[in-house]
Enzyme design. Structure first.
Site, mmCIF file in Angstrom:
data_model
loop_
_atom_site.group_PDB
_atom_site.id
_atom_site.type_symbol
_atom_site.label_atom_id
_atom_site.label_comp_id
_atom_site.label_asym_id
_atom_site.label_seq_id
_atom_site.Cartn_x
_atom_site.Cartn_y
_atom_site.Cartn_z
ATOM 1 N N ASP A 293 21.698 52.180 46.402
ATOM 2 C CA ASP A 293 21.207 50.826 46.650
ATOM 3 C C ASP A 293 21.886 49.905 45.627
ATOM 4 O OD1 ASP A 293 19.889 48.613 47.595
ATOM 5 O OD2 ASP A 293 17.912 49.545 47.652
ATOM 6 N N GLU B 79 11.774 42.184 49.409
ATOM 7 C CA GLU B 79 11.726 43.254 48.407
ATOM 8 C C GLU B 79 10.599 43.051 47.385
ATOM 9 O OE1 GLU B 79 15.555 44.562 46.897
ATOM 10 O OE2 GLU B 79 16.558 43.539 48.523
HETATM 11 C C1 BGC Z 1 21.362 40.058 47.277
HETATM 12 C C2 BGC Z 1 20.553 40.999 48.101
HETATM 13 C C3 BGC Z 1 20.109 42.125 47.243
HETATM 14 C C4 BGC Z 1 19.404 41.625 46.003
HETATM 15 C C5 BGC Z 1 19.005 42.760 45.103
HETATM 16 C C6 BGC Z 1 20.560 39.585 46.094
HETATM 17 O O1 BGC Z 1 21.278 38.682 45.331
HETATM 18 O O2 BGC Z 1 21.856 39.007 48.034
HETATM 19 O O3 BGC Z 1 21.210 41.467 49.225
HETATM 20 O O4 BGC Z 1 19.320 42.990 47.973
HETATM 21 O O5 BGC Z 1 20.148 40.664 45.313
HETATM 22 O O6 BGC Z 1 18.326 42.366 43.971
HETATM 23 C C1 BGC Z 2 18.003 46.470 49.129
HETATM 24 C C2 BGC Z 2 18.628 47.185 50.296
HETATM 25 C C3 BGC Z 2 19.774 46.390 50.821
HETATM 26 C C4 BGC Z 2 20.762 46.089 49.719
HETATM 27 C C5 BGC Z 2 21.934 45.253 50.148
HETATM 28 C C6 BGC Z 2 19.007 46.053 48.102
HETATM 29 O O1 BGC Z 2 18.442 45.284 47.114
HETATM 30 O O2 BGC Z 2 17.030 47.298 48.541
HETATM 31 O O3 BGC Z 2 17.675 47.424 51.295
HETATM 32 O O4 BGC Z 2 20.392 47.078 51.875
HETATM 33 O O5 BGC Z 2 20.101 45.402 48.684
HETATM 34 O O6 BGC Z 2 21.591 43.955 50.365
#
Ligand code: BGC
Ligand code: BGC
Length: 606
Positions: free
Chosen positions: A296, A496
């Site tokens: 991830d 998230e």
């Molecule tokens: C991204 C997301 C990612 C997240 C994780 C964001 O800046 O655009 O896709 O899941 O950071 O912390």
């Molecule tokens: C998320 C994932 C996601 C990735 C890319 C992460 O923070 O947990 O589910 O696919 O970002 O955006």
């Protein structure tokens, strides 16, 4: 044996032989390619960077990068399908400048439709699909999403999420189809088939079952407040972990899923990203997963304080590709750090070369299967695909099937299409951003007209015979004198761990609006827009009818379709509805199970 039967047997035999020879040709192609590769080229393949954090486009050639992603909101400056194709081809051309011309693979979170793309069809989030609980519908949604992804040139979606959410406080509850592993498994498999087809081929969008494993049932971990649940610890015994949480992965692997993403959480205190037993022994050896194991987003960084230890442990545990993903902050670890440390670790013998070759062969095998070596530069048909009428109709159908009717006193619903004055109240009645939730255009979603769609208000106006019968009062003032009030309230978008909450009651604004509506003494209906069950007893008790609408996406007409009786309600709760915060987490099968609405509950007109 008659002739037809004989011919049939010959065809089957030929197909089988050609399948085997094709896969052995592929294997030969890959093993020969690997023999030619330098260590630098191999580690490059194992590196995935968010395009926003590429220090320079030429770094793709310089570091032999194997993959680019667009994280939530990582869109081209002009967010239209052709710009995505241009973005893709621009990076691909850099990859093709390298000595071995290995194409890169581009991934994105297309988790409820192609949700980063302006104008795409946004389908209901998974929790709603779990309540619809219709495998064919779920497969069709994934196939439609794949078509939209293809139209922008991209190869890979980080979906489906096959988490089995147990704790409603978790900010990703809505990404989970259900608290029930059976529903999750069936709909997860259906999604994979929709994205990829029966086998991985040049028409597939590579699917990614995530997050391995246990997210959705953590106890509070050590993260910051927000991420306590999201990145917490799973304390289950192995038997239960296997039966409930590994199960959806096992079945997804049988359905051919080509990639699996590792989860941020830990199991009994050990972070999954460094968990050799779960990744190598179970996932790869026992379940025979031969696709790409991807980390991830900066997930390996949480294994240890020392980044080099993170690099060594994650690769040795069985992670094939690191979603680094880079950063604009020079103090953070970036892809050049990952690459340098991985090379150093292999040279020192801390990571065996066989492990690197295994990781690279998995990545190349997938690239070969989806046709990247044959057609790295994309020129897909674009017109009338992203956000097409056909896809929006499918989304509308999925909205009406996802809604759960929790209460309908004295047949308040369905509403009549004529002769009744209806006042819509609440900020969620006319807000596409709220209706779509997180993972929509921006990582955290947004408010208002962030992408084209039909709000509940728009849908009501076009459903009734005279649109003048519909009045809108966002904050509950000036209600006029309606026959009925429809209150659309709920959660504002989050994604998230940012959505991890200790309390799931209504906001103070929504409570104030509810009070005004109660004071009017008019009958009222509640449409709750939320990523999970909420503690809304006051609204439930005082309303005449109550609909859990989850996060329906862009097609608000799906709500009007059932509210005005053109269709019946068929959705059933895929998550238990608790009475109070003290009951959370609550799931069917609990010994003291006494919820407000049981798992599987849902009324209909019939
Ligand atoms: C991204 C997301 C990612 C997240 C994780 C964001 O800046 O655009 O896709 O899941 O950071 O912390
Ligand atoms: C998320 C994932 C996601 C990735 C890319 C992460 O923070 O947990 O589910 O696919 O970002 O955006």
């Amino acid at each position: 044996m008659n002739l037809i039967y004989k011919n049939l047997l010959t065809i089957v035999a030929l197909l089988f032989i050609s399948l085997i020879s094709c896969s052995s040709n592929n294997d030969k192609f890959i093993s020969e390619l690997i023999k030619k590769m330098t260590l630098e080229e191999k580690i490059g393949q194992m590196t995935q960077v968010d395009y926003r954090y590429l220090k320079d486009k030429s770094d793709i050639e310089k570091y032999f990068l194997g993959s680019i992603l667009s994280g939530g909101g990582s869109t081209p400056p002009t967010n239209q399908p052709s710009s995505w194709v241009d973005l893709y081809n621009g990076f691909q051309k850099e990859a093709l400048k390298t000595r071995l011309k290995i194409p890169l693979i581009y991934g994105i979170d297309a988790v409820h439709g192609h949700n980063n793309v302006l104008g795409a069809t946004m389908f209901p989030h998974n929790i709603g699909l779990g309540c619809a609980n219709d495998k064919l519908l779920t497969q069709k949604i994934a196939a439609a999403t794949a078509t939209e992804v293809k139209a922008t040139g991209l190869d890979w979606t980080f979906a489906p999420c096959v988490a089995v959410a147990q704790d409603e406080r978790w900010g990703r509850t809505y990404e989970s189809f259900s608290e029930d592993p059976k529903i999750v498994t069936e709909l997860g498999v259906a999604s994979t088939l929709g994205y990829q087809g029966r086998t991985l081929n040049k028409n597939s969008v590579l699917a990614c079952a995530k997050h391995f494993v246990g997210d959705g049932n953590t106890v509070f971990g050590t993260g910051t407040n927000w991420y306590k649940i999201d990145r917490g610890d799973v304390i289950l015994e192995e038997k239960e972990l296997r039966a409930k949480y590994i199960k959806p992965f096992k079945e997804s692997i049988k359905a051919g899923v080509g990639s699996i993403m590792i989860s941020y959480n830990s199991w009994k205190g050990q972070k999954l990203h460094g968990h050799k037993y779960l990744i190598d022994d179970i996932l790869r050896k026992e379940l025979q997963f031969d696709g790409i194991v991807i980390s991830d987003w900066a997930g390996i960084n949480e294994i240890d304080q020392d980044y080099k230890t993170c690099v060594i442990q994650s690769i040795n545990a069985g992670i094939d590709m690191n979603m680094v993903p880079g950063s604009l902050n020079p103090d953070d670890n970036s892809y050049d750090d990952f690459i340098r440390l991985a090379i150093e670790s292999v040279r020192e013998g801390s990571i065996p070369m066989e492990r690197i070759d295994d990781a690279v062969s998995r990545i190349l095998r997938i690239k070969k299967k989806i046709g990247l070596f044959d057609n790295p530069i994309k020129s897909p048909p674009i017109k009338n695909i992203v956000g097409s009428k056909k896809h929006r109709n499918l989304a509308r159908e999925s909205v009406r099937k996802s809604l759960v009717l929790l209460k309908n006193n004295n047949k308040t619903l369905p509403l009549k299409k004529s002769g009744k004055k209806i006042t819509l109240v609440g900020t969620h009645a006319d807000n596409i951003g709220y209706q779509c939730g997180g993972w929509t255009i921006h990582w955290q979603g947004g408010s208002g007209d962030i992408t084209p769609g039909t709000t509940i208000l728009d849908a009501f106006k076009s459903a009734v015979n005279d649109s003048n019968d519909i009045h809108y009062s966002p904050n509950g003032d000036n209600l006029l004198d309606p026959d009925i009030i429809v209150l659309a309230i709920g959660e504002k978008p989050y994604t998230e761990g940012v959505g991890d909450r200790d309390s799931l009651t209504l906001s103070s604004d929504d409570k104030r609006i509810l009070e005004k509506v109660k004071k009017s003494n008019k009958p009222f209906i509640v449409i709750l827009i939320s990523g999970r069950p909420m503690i809304v007893n006051d609204a439930l008790n005082n309303s005449n009818a109550f609909i859990a609408a989850w996060l329906p996406g862009t097609e608000g007409e799906g709500i009007a379709d059932v509210v005005f009786g053109d269709f019946d309600f068929t959705g059933k709760l895929s998550m238990t509805w608790p009475k109070s915060m003290d009951q959370i987490p609550i799931n069917y099968g609990d010994s003291d199970y006494d919820p407000l609405f049981k798992f599987g509950f849902g009324l209909s007109y019939e």
